[in-house]
Scaffold this motif. Sequence first.
Motif, mmCIF file in Angstrom:
data_model
loop_
_atom_site.group_PDB
_atom_site.id
_atom_site.type_symbol
_atom_site.label_atom_id
_atom_site.label_comp_id
_atom_site.label_asym_id
_atom_site.label_seq_id
_atom_site.Cartn_x
_atom_site.Cartn_y
_atom_site.Cartn_z
ATOM 1 N N ALA A 73 0.837 -1.206 0.000
ATOM 2 C CA ALA A 73 0.000 0.000 0.000
ATOM 3 C C ALA A 73 0.865 1.247 0.000
ATOM 4 C CB ALA A 73 -0.925 -0.011 1.221
ATOM 5 N N GLU A 74 1.917 1.240 0.825
ATOM 6 C CA GLU A 74 2.807 2.400 0.875
ATOM 7 C C GLU A 74 3.521 2.604 -0.461
ATOM 8 O OE1 GLU A 74 5.245 1.337 4.161
ATOM 9 O OE2 GLU A 74 3.912 2.225 5.653
ATOM 10 N N ALA A 75 3.981 1.504 -1.067
ATOM 11 C CA ALA A 75 4.681 1.611 -2.353
ATOM 12 C C ALA A 75 3.744 2.118 -3.438
ATOM 13 C CB ALA A 75 5.261 0.253 -2.747
ATOM 14 N N ASP A 76 2.496 1.626 -3.420
ATOM 15 C CA ASP A 76 1.523 2.050 -4.420
ATOM 16 C C ASP A 76 1.204 3.529 -4.270
ATOM 17 O OD1 ASP A 76 -0.730 1.291 -6.430
ATOM 18 O OD2 ASP A 76 -1.779 2.331 -4.809
ATOM 19 N N GLU A 77 1.026 3.977 -3.022
ATOM 20 C CA GLU A 77 0.705 5.379 -2.805
ATOM 21 C C GLU A 77 1.879 6.272 -3.201
ATOM 22 O OE1 GLU A 77 -1.507 8.174 0.487
ATOM 23 O OE2 GLU A 77 -0.931 6.128 0.998
ATOM 24 N N LEU A 78 3.097 5.813 -2.906
ATOM 25 C CA LEU A 78 4.284 6.594 -3.281
ATOM 26 C C LEU A 78 4.376 6.728 -4.795
ATOM 27 C CD1 LEU A 78 6.957 7.982 -2.563
ATOM 28 C CD2 LEU A 78 8.031 5.709 -2.571
ATOM 29 N N GLU A 79 4.178 5.619 -5.512
ATOM 30 C CA GLU A 79 4.276 5.658 -6.969
ATOM 31 C C GLU A 79 3.194 6.536 -7.573
ATOM 32 O OE1 GLU A 79 4.278 2.647 -10.832
ATOM 33 O OE2 GLU A 79 4.426 1.854 -8.808
ATOM 34 N N THR A 80 1.961 6.403 -7.026
ATOM 35 C CA THR A 80 0.864 7.224 -7.544
ATOM 36 C C THR A 80 1.139 8.702 -7.334
ATOM 37 O OG1 THR A 80 -0.748 5.469 -7.130
ATOM 38 C CG2 THR A 80 -1.605 7.712 -7.333
ATOM 39 N N GLY A 81 1.655 9.042 -6.141
ATOM 40 C CA GLY A 81 1.945 10.438 -5.858
ATOM 41 C C GLY A 81 3.024 10.996 -6.756
ATOM 42 N N ILE A 82 4.062 10.194 -7.028
ATOM 43 C CA ILE A 82 5.164 10.657 -7.867
ATOM 44 C C ILE A 82 4.723 10.802 -9.325
ATOM 45 C CG2 ILE A 82 7.420 10.021 -8.808
ATOM 46 C CD1 ILE A 82 8.037 8.740 -6.103
ATOM 47 N N ARG A 83 3.991 9.795 -9.822
ATOM 48 C CA ARG A 83 3.609 9.784 -11.227
ATOM 49 C C ARG A 83 2.494 10.778 -11.544
ATOM 50 N NH1 ARG A 83 5.238 5.529 -14.437
ATOM 51 N NH2 ARG A 83 6.395 3.866 -13.389
ATOM 52 N N SER A 84 1.536 10.909 -10.644
ATOM 53 C CA SER A 84 0.330 11.647 -10.997
ATOM 54 C C SER A 84 0.076 12.873 -10.142
ATOM 55 C CB SER A 84 -0.897 10.715 -10.888
ATOM 56 O OG SER A 84 -0.703 9.558 -11.659
ATOM 57 N N GLY A 85 0.854 13.053 -9.105
ATOM 58 C CA GLY A 85 0.591 14.163 -8.204
ATOM 59 C C GLY A 85 -0.449 13.778 -7.175
ATOM 60 N N THR A 86 -0.648 14.618 -6.192
ATOM 61 C CA THR A 86 -1.503 14.261 -5.066
ATOM 62 C C THR A 86 -2.994 14.301 -5.396
ATOM 63 O OG1 THR A 86 -1.454 16.558 -4.328
ATOM 64 C CG2 THR A 86 0.193 15.073 -3.391
ATOM 65 N N ARG A 87 -3.393 14.923 -6.511
ATOM 66 C CA ARG A 87 -4.818 15.050 -6.809
ATOM 67 C C ARG A 87 -5.389 13.813 -7.491
ATOM 68 N NH1 ARG A 87 -5.516 21.256 -9.119
ATOM 69 N NH2 ARG A 87 -4.690 22.326 -7.274
ATOM 70 N N THR A 88 -4.536 12.998 -8.088
ATOM 71 C CA THR A 88 -5.008 11.846 -8.845
ATOM 72 C C THR A 88 -4.839 10.574 -8.029
ATOM 73 O OG1 THR A 88 -4.367 12.908 -10.911
ATOM 74 C CG2 THR A 88 -4.722 10.532 -10.973
ATOM 75 N N ILE A 89 -5.861 9.737 -8.056
ATOM 76 C CA ILE A 89 -5.753 8.427 -7.413
ATOM 77 C C ILE A 89 -6.032 7.354 -8.451
ATOM 78 C CG2 ILE A 89 -6.364 9.253 -5.106
ATOM 79 C CD1 ILE A 89 -9.187 8.158 -5.586
ATOM 80 N N SER A 90 -5.432 6.193 -8.243
ATOM 81 C CA SER A 90 -5.627 5.086 -9.176
ATOM 82 C C SER A 90 -5.417 3.781 -8.438
ATOM 83 C CB SER A 90 -4.640 5.191 -10.348
ATOM 84 O OG SER A 90 -3.310 5.061 -9.887
ATOM 85 N N GLY A 91 -5.847 2.697 -9.084
ATOM 86 C CA GLY A 91 -5.622 1.378 -8.524
ATOM 87 C C GLY A 91 -6.903 0.706 -8.062
ATOM 88 N N PRO A 92 -6.793 -0.545 -7.617
ATOM 89 C CA PRO A 92 -7.979 -1.325 -7.242
ATOM 90 C C PRO A 92 -8.408 -1.105 -5.798
ATOM 91 C CG PRO A 92 -6.039 -2.703 -7.125
ATOM 92 C CD PRO A 92 -5.572 -1.357 -7.626
ATOM 93 N N ILE A 93 -9.711 -1.238 -5.572
ATOM 94 C CA ILE A 93 -10.284 -1.246 -4.220
ATOM 95 C C ILE A 93 -11.216 -2.453 -4.137
ATOM 96 C CG2 ILE A 93 -11.647 -0.015 -2.495
ATOM 97 C CD1 ILE A 93 -10.986 2.577 -3.927
#
Length: 305
Positions: A73-93
């Motif tokens: 979860a931490e790795a996914d959030e880090l990658e999402t933040g780096i790639r897309s910035g803090t406003r964009t979220i992605s991935g499965p729930i």
Amino acid sequence: MLLDNLALFLLIVEKGGLSAAGREKGLSPASVSERLAALEAHYGAALLKRTTRAISLTEEGRLLVDGARRLLAEADELETGIRSGTRTISGPIRLSAPEDMGRRYIVPILDRFLAEHPDVTVDLNLTDGYVDLVGQGMDFAIRHGLLADSTLRSRSLGENRRVVCAASTYLEARGRPEHPDDLSRHDCIIMRFGANLDREWAFQVDGKPHKVMVRGRRVANDGGVVGEWCRAGHGIALKSVWDIAEDLASGALVELLKDFSIGGTGLQIVYPPLTVQPRRVRLLIDRIASELSSIESVLPNKGRT
């Protein structure tokens, strides 16, 4: 590679075997076994007990399940933040919800959430039975009642008042119960939770607990089916006010035994005890809590006990 192997390990646990995990990932059994062995070598401990028929977690494996979810979860959030910035979220729930409540309330919330976040995917499991969140890889579940698993964390969504109800057509044919004991002479529609039948309905009579054993010709493990049978006049049901608020308002169902209070149960979101949840999961939990709170405020007889 370690994160990939951790993800594969969680998939093995979720699918219940190396072969099933391999098929999901397009890997040969030998490759899955080799990567599991590499993970066990990395930690210096056996993670799974394997027989010809099943697998089970060792103590070290159980510890790693929670730790792996947190790390991923931490790795996914880090990658999402780096790639897309803090406003964009992605991935499965992945989430679970009761049948009736899920269809009536959660699905529309998910539709709105997905429309706002096109890079998010959801996997919704609708069931009135118990769900092993860790074993099935769920991010969270919406549940009625007490928290049976003390290792889970929870967030209250309000009260879940239950009411005895029936259709007017049933009452015209069979009469109206005036006391909880009268239910013994009626057809009651019974909910089944796994192997357990909800046949003992609890009331308050003269300020004291009073339980009534009900019976009937119809039993179902799906709250939606119980509601349909009740609306069709096939019997008396014990339903959550969340599930039948519209039916009570329209007159499709009539609340019975109002003078004999039925204790409510909590409604809550439960989730594994992770230190960090992905931002997408936190946002969805916040959205569900906010929207259900607004709905609860207009439910019939809110707060009545």
